[in-house]
Design an enzyme around this catalytic site. Structure first.
Site, short mmCIF file in Angstrom:
data_model
loop_
_atom_site.label_atom_id
_atom_site.label_comp_id
_atom_site.label_asym_id
_atom_site.label_seq_id
_atom_site.Cartn_x
_atom_site.Cartn_y
_atom_site.Cartn_z
N ILE A 1 0.84 -1.20 0.00
CA ILE A 1 0.00 0.00 0.00
C ILE A 1 0.87 1.25 0.00
CG2 ILE A 1 -1.75 1.31 1.26
CD1 ILE A 1 -2.74 -1.41 2.37
N ARG B 1 -3.95 1.19 10.86
CA ARG B 1 -4.56 0.69 12.08
C ARG B 1 -4.68 1.85 13.07
NH1 ARG B 1 -6.06 -2.77 9.43
NH2 ARG B 1 -5.82 -5.04 9.62
N GLU C 1 -13.75 0.72 17.21
CA GLU C 1 -14.72 0.90 16.12
C GLU C 1 -15.99 0.13 16.44
OE1 GLU C 1 -12.76 -0.25 12.51
OE2 GLU C 1 -11.17 1.22 12.74
N HIS D 1 -14.14 2.97 8.31
CA HIS D 1 -13.39 1.78 7.91
C HIS D 1 -13.97 1.18 6.62
CE1 HIS D 1 -10.48 -1.33 9.82
NE2 HIS D 1 -10.33 -1.28 8.51
N GLY E 1 -12.41 1.73 3.54
CA GLY E 1 -11.40 1.76 2.50
C GLY E 1 -11.37 0.55 1.59
#
Length: 316
Positions: A152, A227, A256, A275, A277
């Site tokens: 990434i 994270r 979360e 969250h 993505g």
């Protein structure tokens, strides 16, 4: 004989159908259904996504367990050590979300740098005159600091370069890349935008704390799509309030959904997405199909794809 698979969370329809063609599927989406499986069925594989916990008690509940898998990349919700002790294969989908997380990272970067969220919000409130007080900047000509140069991080760097940014990076090791490697302290010191792409482990927990935030340039931005636990959030809130940094955007949080005491979610210079993505249609389908194919391969005597077995070296 068909093997039995326990599914802790929903997966893409196509992947679920493929799984049903080859194995017996049992679902443990809630406590009641999971207890039913624990009491009645012998399970050969357990599959989760991001929330279902594959911990030691669950692993120990099934004496014939051969595979545990996550439809995703990180294995925070899988007890890899407990599985490895039992010689149980741990399967994930490395690299499968690199493109979509990189896109999400740049989206957050652009929204924060150009103050897009507030601009859109003001127009929806019929306040066109917001343009008279608008403040924002552009990525072109800025310096991006990437912490963590995995799949990434590399993709984020390439896209940022196309935007006209200079890229600096820090990683566990120096890599053969067209970007300048610096100690983490210097990456923080010289970057206009810092983007986190590190795994969470004992070494990286709260790797961005009060000391690191003090090193960042005044007016700089911090982006986290890795994270939530990589950042000391009380220290981050203090840095935002004091003007030490100008903004924060993230797709991940330490809890979360976030606990109300976190405070940072409603900060005017913060953008948080829930969250999402990796939840694009294409990537969700790809991750699920890739993982399910490899689980079925392992259960039916075929070889899973190279790189999909996280603990391969420890199984022999």
């Amino acid at each position: 004989m068909r093997k039995n698979v326990l599914l802790l969370e929903t997966i893409a329809d196509e992947a679920f159908a493929f799984l049903q063609q080859h194995v017996n599927v049992f679902t443990g989406y809630d406590e009641a259904s999971l207890n039913n499986v624990l009491n009645k069925e012998d399970i050969h594989a357990i599959i989760t996504r991001g929330k279902g916990l594959i911990n030691k008690p669950l692993i120990d509940a099934f004496p014939h367990l051969q595979v545990v898998a996550r439809c995703g990349v990180g294995l925070d919700n899988v007890d890899v050590a407990a599985a490895t002790v039992r010689k149980i294969m741990v399967i994930n989908a490395p690299g499968s979300n690199a493109a979509t997380i990189a896109e999400h990272t740049l989206s957050l970067m652009l929204m924060l740098m150009r103050n897009m969220y507030e601009s859109v919000s003001q127009v929806k409130q019929n306040n066109w005159n917001w343009r008279n007080q608008y403040t924002g900047d552009e990525l072109n000509g800025k310096t991006l600091g990437v912490l963590g140069m995995g799949n990434i991080g590399k993709r984020v760097a390439r896209i940022a370069e196309a935007f006209g940014m200079e890229v600096l990076y820090w990683s566990k090791s120096v890599q053969d890349l067209p970007y300048k490697y610096l100690p983490m302290e210097d990456v923080l010191r010289y970057s206009d935008v810092v983007s986190l792409h590190l795994p969470f482990n004992n070494e990286t927990g709260k790797i961005i704390g009060e000391e690191q935030l003090r090193l960042m340039k005044p007016g700089s931005l911090l982006i986290n799509t890795a994270r939530g636990a990589l950042i000391d959030h009380p220290a981050l809130l203090q840095a935002l309030n004091s003007g030490g940094i100008s903004g924060f955007a993230a797709d991940v949080l330490p809890d979360e959904p976030p606990v109300e005491s976190l405070g940072i979610v409603h900060h005017p210079r913060v953008i948080i997405t829930p969250h999402t993505g990796s939840l694009t249609s294409a990537t969700y389908r790809q991750i699920c199909l890739l993982t399910i194919n490899n689980v079925v391969a392992a259960l039916t005597g075929r070889n899973p794809e190279p790189g999909s077995i996280f603990n391969r070296s420890a199984l022999h």
